[in-house]
Scaffold this active site. Sequence first.
Site, PDB file in Angstrom:
ATOM      1  N   LYS A 137       5.349   9.019   8.851  1.00 13.84           N
ATOM      2  CA  LYS A 137       5.302   8.177  10.364  1.00 13.84           C
ATOM      3  C   LYS A 137       6.450   8.729  11.030  1.00 13.84           C
ATOM      4  O   LYS A 137       6.408   9.951  11.881  1.00 13.84           O
ATOM      5  CB  LYS A 137       5.088   6.921  10.022  1.00 13.84           C
ATOM      6  CG  LYS A 137       4.044   6.662   9.167  1.00 13.84           C
ATOM      7  CD  LYS A 137       3.510   5.036   9.398  1.00 13.84           C
ATOM      8  CE  LYS A 137       2.614   4.825   8.289  1.00 13.84           C
ATOM      9  NZ  LYS A 137       1.162   4.476   8.690  1.00 13.84           N
ATOM     10  N   TYR A 152       0.900  -1.173  -0.066  1.00 10.07           N
ATOM     11  CA  TYR A 152      -0.049   0.111   0.020  1.00 10.07           C
ATOM     12  C   TYR A 152       0.919   1.171  -0.013  1.00 10.07           C
ATOM     13  O   TYR A 152       1.968   1.313   0.662  1.00 10.07           O
ATOM     14  CB  TYR A 152      -0.860  -0.032   1.400  1.00 10.07           C
ATOM     15  CG  TYR A 152      -1.680   1.295   1.371  1.00 10.07           C
ATOM     16  CD1 TYR A 152      -2.845   1.422   0.719  1.00 10.07           C
ATOM     17  CD2 TYR A 152      -1.513   2.114   2.478  1.00 10.07           C
ATOM     18  CE1 TYR A 152      -3.677   2.704   0.767  1.00 10.07           C
ATOM     19  CE2 TYR A 152      -2.144   3.291   2.661  1.00 10.07           C
ATOM     20  CZ  TYR A 152      -3.200   3.625   1.631  1.00 10.07           C
ATOM     21  OH  TYR A 152      -3.953   4.765   2.020  1.00 10.07           O
ATOM     22  N   ASP A 182       9.290   3.042  -0.616  1.00 10.53           N
ATOM     23  CA  ASP A 182       8.439   3.323  -0.104  1.00 10.53           C
ATOM     24  C   ASP A 182       8.621   3.045   1.455  1.00 10.53           C
ATOM     25  O   ASP A 182       8.282   2.023   1.997  1.00 10.53           O
ATOM     26  CB  ASP A 182       6.922   3.063  -0.408  1.00 10.53           C
ATOM     27  CG  ASP A 182       5.849   3.817   0.674  1.00 10.53           C
ATOM     28  OD1 ASP A 182       6.107   4.150   1.807  1.00 10.53           O
ATOM     29  OD2 ASP A 182       4.726   3.482   0.246  1.00 10.53           O
TER      30      ASP A 182
HETATM   31  N1  PMP Z   1       2.999   4.197   2.278  1.00  6.44           N
HETATM   32  C1  PMP Z   1       2.928   3.325   3.150  1.00  6.44           C
HETATM   33  C2  PMP Z   1       3.988   2.108   2.933  1.00  6.44           C
HETATM   34  C3  PMP Z   1       2.100   3.343   4.079  1.00  6.44           C
HETATM   35  O1  PMP Z   1       2.069   2.231   4.918  1.00  6.44           O
HETATM   36  C4  PMP Z   1       1.150   4.397   4.108  1.00  6.44           C
HETATM   37  C5  PMP Z   1       0.075   4.523   5.316  1.00  6.44           C
HETATM   38  N2  PMP Z   1       0.032   3.656   5.980  1.00  6.44           N
HETATM   39  C6  PMP Z   1       1.236   5.487   3.046  1.00  6.44           C
HETATM   40  C7  PMP Z   1       2.164   5.331   2.455  1.00  6.44           C
HETATM   41  C8  PMP Z   1       0.311   6.584   3.250  1.00  6.44           C
HETATM   42  O2  PMP Z   1       0.949   7.393   4.195  1.00  6.44           O
HETATM   43  P1  PMP Z   1      -0.320   8.466   4.766  1.00  6.44           P
HETATM   44  O3  PMP Z   1      -1.584   7.511   5.416  1.00  6.44           O
HETATM   45  O4  PMP Z   1       0.336   9.290   5.577  1.00  6.44           O
HETATM   46  O5  PMP Z   1      -0.993   9.355   3.667  1.00  6.44           O
END
Ligand code: PMP
Length: 424
Positions: free
Chosen positions: A264, A141, A236
């Site tokens: 995060k 994701y 990512d």
């Molecule tokens: N990339 C990864 C690997 C994630 O786990 C997440 C959210 N859990 C995101 C992108 C998106 O981040 P956000 O919820 O801060 O938009």
Amino acid sequence: MKNEDLFERAKAVIPGGVDSPVRAFRKVGGTPRFIVGASGPYLFDAEGKRYIDFVLSWGPMILGHGHPSVVEALKNQAETGTSYGAPTELEIMMAETICQAIPSIERVRFVNSGTEAVMSALRLARAFTGRDLIVKFEGCYHGHVDSLLVKAGSGALTFGIPDTAGVPSTIASMTVVLNYNDVNGFREFMAQHGQQIAAVIVEPIAGNMGVVLPKYDFLKSLRQETKQCGALLIFDEVITGFRFCFGSHPDFVGLRPDLTCLGKIIGGGMPVGAFGGRKDIMALLAPEGPVYQAGTLAGNPMAMRAGLATLEVLRTTNPYERLEETLGLFVQDMQAEASRRGIPLAVNHRGSMAGIFFQEGEVRTFADVMKSDTKLYAQFFHALLDRGVYLAPSPYETLFVSTAHGKDEMEKAIVAVREALAII
Ligand code: PMP
């Protein structure tokens, strides 16, 4: 106040009563807990109940809630202004810290969420390569970016199809979805279509289908093939950045992506995201180059302060081994108890993150993940919730521990796990 009453009130004004779907408990049933406060490893709900928190705001709170250094940094900043919409030295300090810790990041830009970081990185990759297609892997994701909310289509060349209403099929078809950890599948695809690919994006340790660890050869093949085809490799690391070491684990073992997305932990619990990488690619960003990207609150001083304070604690205390040990012991005990009771349980874990799968055997692929017993997870989740232990309300999310999870909390959690496994 009752959680149920709050949920009803919320549903009257907020779709589904929540601002992010997984918070609604749909995958496990029941009423979401409305949180009124948090401290260290604990969450407190509106009914006055305390929970040991293994969600940790979905990853950012690696120091637990209300770490004194972070609180002090935020208090100090609040007194001098919460947003200026003009550059600050804090952004330079954050950028310097990140570039030093992750050598493949030569330039970095701050945004407000992981989604924004990924969206901007994709735009940049497309501009740099002059190509449109993106490769992602099933089960990873990357935020709610239109072109990545896709699932594999059928057919040999599996252009993605929308995984949500509202994404035009033309946008989904700009994405190809391949299998995580499938080295041969990826090599074959790139041999045929590599020249059309702008970027390959991957979670180097997958944390959105539970936790699935990468085969080293898989990550290596991503690096080799993208390089050969002139495509960019995007890691990512929104979940994984600064989680296993002070920086990026793959970068440390010599696997350097062209671009990295962060979020995060680097915001210390404030809204933040970042993307960065090779300076020749980042130079395409406005105002230096032609790729437009902007944000009213981007790099805002509250997020920068909370992030800097968090990173400073991580750098000076180096808690990574301890986090791994804390979680390792917990997992060991959970597995031993499950096996005593004949409950099939596989747990993938590394550092402070773990994925719990109620199934036999190894979990290395998305197809493996799909075999796990989600009903059993829901029962386990509720048995633990009743006992004051808060896991992610979905079988496909990650369990996190923080530096605030001490012996006492972990022992209490283990007792709860044993009791839960006895009744599910
Ligand atoms: N990339 C990864 C690997 C994630 O786990 C997440 C959210 N859990 C995101 C992108 C998106 O981040 P956000 O919820 O801060 O938009």
